[in-house]
Design a protein around this motif. Structure first.
Motif, PDB file in Angstrom:
ATOM      1  N   MET A   1       0.844  -1.190   0.000  1.00 29.81           N
ATOM      2  CA  MET A   1       0.000   0.000   0.000  1.00 29.81           C
ATOM      3  C   MET A   1       0.882   1.242   0.000  1.00 29.81           C
ATOM      4  O   MET A   1       1.827   1.346   0.780  1.00 29.81           O
ATOM      5  CB  MET A   1      -0.902   0.016   1.232  1.00 29.81           C
ATOM      6  N   THR A   2       0.570   2.176  -0.889  1.00 30.23           N
ATOM      7  CA  THR A   2       1.316   3.423  -0.994  1.00 30.23           C
ATOM      8  C   THR A   2       0.493   4.561  -0.413  1.00 30.23           C
ATOM      9  O   THR A   2      -0.680   4.739  -0.775  1.00 30.23           O
ATOM     10  CB  THR A   2       1.662   3.724  -2.464  1.00 30.23           C
ATOM     11  N   LEU A   3       1.098   5.339   0.469  1.00 32.22           N
ATOM     12  CA  LEU A   3       0.426   6.480   1.076  1.00 32.22           C
ATOM     13  C   LEU A   3       0.802   7.747   0.338  1.00 32.22           C
ATOM     14  O   LEU A   3       1.950   7.922  -0.080  1.00 32.22           O
ATOM     15  CB  LEU A   3       0.827   6.608   2.542  1.00 32.22           C
ATOM     16  N   ASP A   4      -0.182   8.656   0.162  1.00 35.56           N
ATOM     17  CA  ASP A   4       0.156   9.951  -0.410  1.00 35.56           C
ATOM     18  C   ASP A   4       0.714  10.855   0.688  1.00 35.56           C
ATOM     19  O   ASP A   4       0.737  10.486   1.866  1.00 35.56           O
ATOM     20  CB  ASP A   4      -1.044  10.589  -1.116  1.00 35.56           C
ATOM     21  N   ARG A   5       1.173  12.043   0.317  1.00 31.71           N
ATOM     22  CA  ARG A   5       1.862  12.900   1.279  1.00 31.71           C
ATOM     23  C   ARG A   5       0.947  13.373   2.409  1.00 31.71           C
ATOM     24  O   ARG A   5       1.396  13.570   3.534  1.00 31.71           O
ATOM     25  CB  ARG A   5       2.492  14.100   0.572  1.00 31.71           C
ATOM     26  N   GLU A   7      -1.564  11.599   3.713  1.00 36.53           N
ATOM     27  CA  GLU A   7      -1.705  10.460   4.622  1.00 36.53           C
ATOM     28  C   GLU A   7      -0.450  10.262   5.461  1.00 36.53           C
ATOM     29  O   GLU A   7      -0.522   9.942   6.652  1.00 36.53           O
ATOM     30  CB  GLU A   7      -2.022   9.204   3.823  1.00 36.53           C
ATOM     31  N   ILE A   8       0.720  10.491   4.836  1.00 38.21           N
ATOM     32  CA  ILE A   8       1.976  10.385   5.582  1.00 38.21           C
ATOM     33  C   ILE A   8       2.055  11.462   6.653  1.00 38.21           C
ATOM     34  O   ILE A   8       2.409  11.194   7.812  1.00 38.21           O
ATOM     35  CB  ILE A   8       3.180  10.480   4.624  1.00 38.21           C
TER      36      ILE A   8
END
Length: 295
Positions: A1-5, A7-8
């Motif tokens: 799963m990749t988080l966008d900025r 979400e980070i």
């Protein structure tokens, strides 16, 4: 799963105990934890020219805020929300006296901003009684001005207060103020004016703004409260107010509006104030403040 900025950034804030108690907009403009010092909060000094005697008496009563451990005579120091210190803003011991602490900033873009803070208030505990009606009000305000290239140039001052008591009656409601106070010239140089925008007249009730806050059973105990105020610098309109578990209707809210002043462009000042209802000192304690924006 990749988080966008976004979400980070949210995950990082939630992992930080100091920030996770807030719900900030994406960009944090200022985070003031008074365990680190005054963080730029200072006394609201009135305008003067040539002599301090030119200062309006409303401003002349103000004094510098303090860093306090909330000491008490019966159980030692209370401490802050999660550390030793809070910002203490205290009045003089005279009914109707008030004091103000201010942080002076400018904004870099017109967009939504959010002010969040944890607060509590108490009168001086010099009597063995609860004294729940001795603090008249606590409140906060913005002092804003549009940019120097804006075609419609204004100084806008949204004011909010929690009227706790008035002349001994326990009122407990939120109010706003849009009434402009008269201006007076200061000195002979035609460069400085003054207006006491915190004058007691002209406050109006927020619809459904009654709220009973926690006020503990003896004169030295305190409980911390959460407050949030949302404002849009693009429209210069308030968009939300919340305190603890309550959100309030601001559809009837308005701010003081005066023509822009020649040297206050992009001003973003915020201030807290406290008033006493009796001849004893009243104190507003601010544990931490988070000012954030969506830009």
């Amino acid at each position: 799963m990749t988080l966008d900025r976004h979400e980070i950034a949210s995950a990082l804030r939630l992992a930080d105990p100091a920030l996770s108690r807030f719900d900030p907009l994406p960009r944090i403009i200022a985070f003031d934890d008074f365990d680190r010092g005054f963080c730029g909060w200072t006394q609201l000094v009135g305008n003067y020219e040539d002599t301090l005697d030119a200062m309006h008496p409303g401003y002349a009563q103000h004094s510098q805020a303090m860093l306090s451990t909330l000491p008490t005579w019966d159980f030692g120091s209370h401490g802050g929300f999660d550390g030793s210190y809070a910002l203490k803003i205290a009045t003089r011991p005279r009914a109707g006296a008030r004091n103000v602490s201010i942080k002076r900033l400018t904004f870099r873009r017109r967009g939504p901003i959010r002010l969040e803070f944890y607060f509590t208030f108490k009168p001086e505990a010099n009597e063995l009684r609860l004294s729940e009606t001795d603090v008249r009000s606590i409140g906060f305000l913005y002092d804003l001005q549009t940019g120097d290239q804006d075609g419609d140039a204004w100084r806008i001052m949204p004011h909010l207060r929690f009227l706790n008591a008035l002349d001994g009656a326990h009122v407990q409601k939120w109010q706003f103020k849009r009434r402009n106070e008269p201006f007076a010239a200061v000195g002979a140089g035609n460069k400085t004016v003054t207006h006491y925008h915190l004058a007691p007249e002209g406050w109006e009730d927020i619809a459904g703004g009654g709220q009973r806050l926690c006020y503990n059973e003896i004169p030295t105990k305190v409980n911390w409260h959460y407050c949030r105020f949302d404002f849009d610098l693009a429209t210069m309109q308030a968009t939300g107010l919340a305190c603890n578990d309550r959100e309030f209707d601001l559809s009837g809210f308005d701010s003081m509006r005066i023509p822009a002043m020649r040297n206050l462009w992009c001003m973003l000042n915020l201030a807290f104030f406290v008033e006493t209802d009796t001849d004893k000192r009243a104190s507003l304690f601010i544990d931490s403040v988070c000012l954030s924006g969506d830009f």
